[in-house]
Enzyme design. Structure first.
Site, PDB file in Angstrom:
ATOM      1  N   CYS A 153       2.427 -11.197  -3.755  1.00 23.83           N
ATOM      2  CA  CYS A 153       2.578 -11.622  -5.434  1.00 23.83           C
ATOM      3  C   CYS A 153       1.158 -11.710  -5.769  1.00 23.83           C
ATOM      4  O   CYS A 153       1.102 -10.656  -7.386  1.00 23.83           O
ATOM      5  CB  CYS A 153       4.204 -12.071  -5.669  1.00 23.83           C
ATOM      6  SG  CYS A 153       5.065 -11.275  -4.576  1.00 23.83           S
ATOM      7  N   THR A 154       0.786 -12.346  -5.149  1.00 23.44           N
ATOM      8  CA  THR A 154      -0.916 -12.776  -6.209  1.00 23.44           C
ATOM      9  C   THR A 154      -1.084 -11.805  -6.143  1.00 23.44           C
ATOM     10  O   THR A 154      -2.667 -12.101  -7.666  1.00 23.44           O
ATOM     11  CB  THR A 154      -0.865 -14.762  -5.315  1.00 23.44           C
ATOM     12  OG1 THR A 154      -0.145 -15.376  -5.583  1.00 23.44           O
ATOM     13  CG2 THR A 154      -1.778 -15.302  -6.415  1.00 23.44           C
TER      14      THR A 154
END
Length: 210
Positions: free
Chosen positions: A45-46
Site C-alpha cells: 500500500c505504501t
C-alpha cells in the site's frame, strides 16, 4: 453491495487528510478515481500511494481527482503520510479517506469476507463528471496496482466519452482508434473522413486531435 458500471457512485461524507469532504460535491465536475487499500503502514500500500503521489500531475492534467480509502481511522492516516511522502519524494497531494465504520467500503463492495471481515481489497473505481461509474478493477491484496495502466484507461474513457469511437487492444493515447458498429459507413465518412476498413466491422481511423 456491488457497484456496477453505469451506476451512480455512492455518495458519502467522510473525514480525510485534507479535511471533511462530501464525495459528490468534491468531484465537482471532474473525473474521479476512488481506490481502496487494505491497511495503513503496510508495504505494498505504501508503494502504491507513493506511486499515485508521483503521478498526480498526470491525473490533474486529465481533470481527474484522486482519493484513497481504507477502514483505518484518520489519526493513523495522518501518521502514515510521512512514510508515503518519504518514498514518493513529494507531498501526498490527495486525500486519504477514513472509513472506520466501514460504511464507504461496504457501499462500494470493497470488503471481501472470504479474505477478511474488515480489510479492503485493492479496488479501483473511475467515476465520470456525471457521477457514473465508468470502470471497476479489483486486485488481490498481494498484488500492487499499475497506475500507469489506469492513466491509459482514463485516456480511453475520456476519448470515447466524446466520440462514437472505441480503443483497440494495447492502445495508447495518440494511436489509431476504432469506429463503433453503431456508426454507418456513410456517417463514418462524414464524421471522420477516410478510414481503413480492415474488415467490414473493423474500421480504423486516426484518433481525434484535441
Amino acid at each position: 453491495m456491488t457497484v456496477l458500471l453505469g451506476d451512480i457512485a455512492p455518495d458519502f461524507d467522510a473525514k480525510t487528510t485534507i479535511g471533511p469532504i462530501s464525495f459528490h460535491d468534491w468531484i465537482d465536475g471532474s473525473w474521479a478515481v476512488l481506490f481502496s487499500h487494505p491497511a495503513d503502514f503496510t508495504p505494498v500500500c505504501t508503494t502504491e500511494l507513493a506511486a499515485v503521489a508521483r503521478l498526480l500531475p498526470q491525473f490533474e492534467e486529465r481533470n481527474v481527482k484522486v482519493a484513497a480509502v481504507s477502514v483505518d481511522p484518520l489519526d493513523k492516516h495522518e501518521a502514515w503520510k510521512a512514510d508515503i511522502e518519504k518514498i514518493a519524494g513529494r507531498e501526498l497531494g490527495f486525500p486519504l479517506v477514513a472509513d472506520p465504520d466501514r460504511e464507504i467500503s461496504t457501499a462500494y463492495g470493497m470488503i471481501h469476507p472470504s479474505a477478511s471481515a474488515t480489510a479492503t481489497v485493492r479496488s479501483v473505481f473511475v467515476i465520470g463528471p456525471d457521477k457514473q461509474v465508468k470502470l471497476t478493477l479489483t486486485y488481490p491484496a498481494s498484488t500492487g496496482r499499475d497506475f500507469g495502466e489506469l492513466l491509459r484507461v482514463i485516456d480511453s474513457l475520456q476519448l470515447t466519452a466524446e466520440h462514437q469511437l472505441a480503443t483497440p487492444a494495447d492502445w495508447r493515447a495518440g494511436d489509431d482508434v476504432v469506429i463503433t458498429p453503431a456508426v454507418s459507413d456513410e456517417e463514418a465518412i462524414a464524421r471522420f473522413g477516410e478510414y481503413d476498413a480492415v474488415t467490414p466491422y473493423l474500421r480504423i481511423v486516426p484518433a481525434p486531435v484535441g
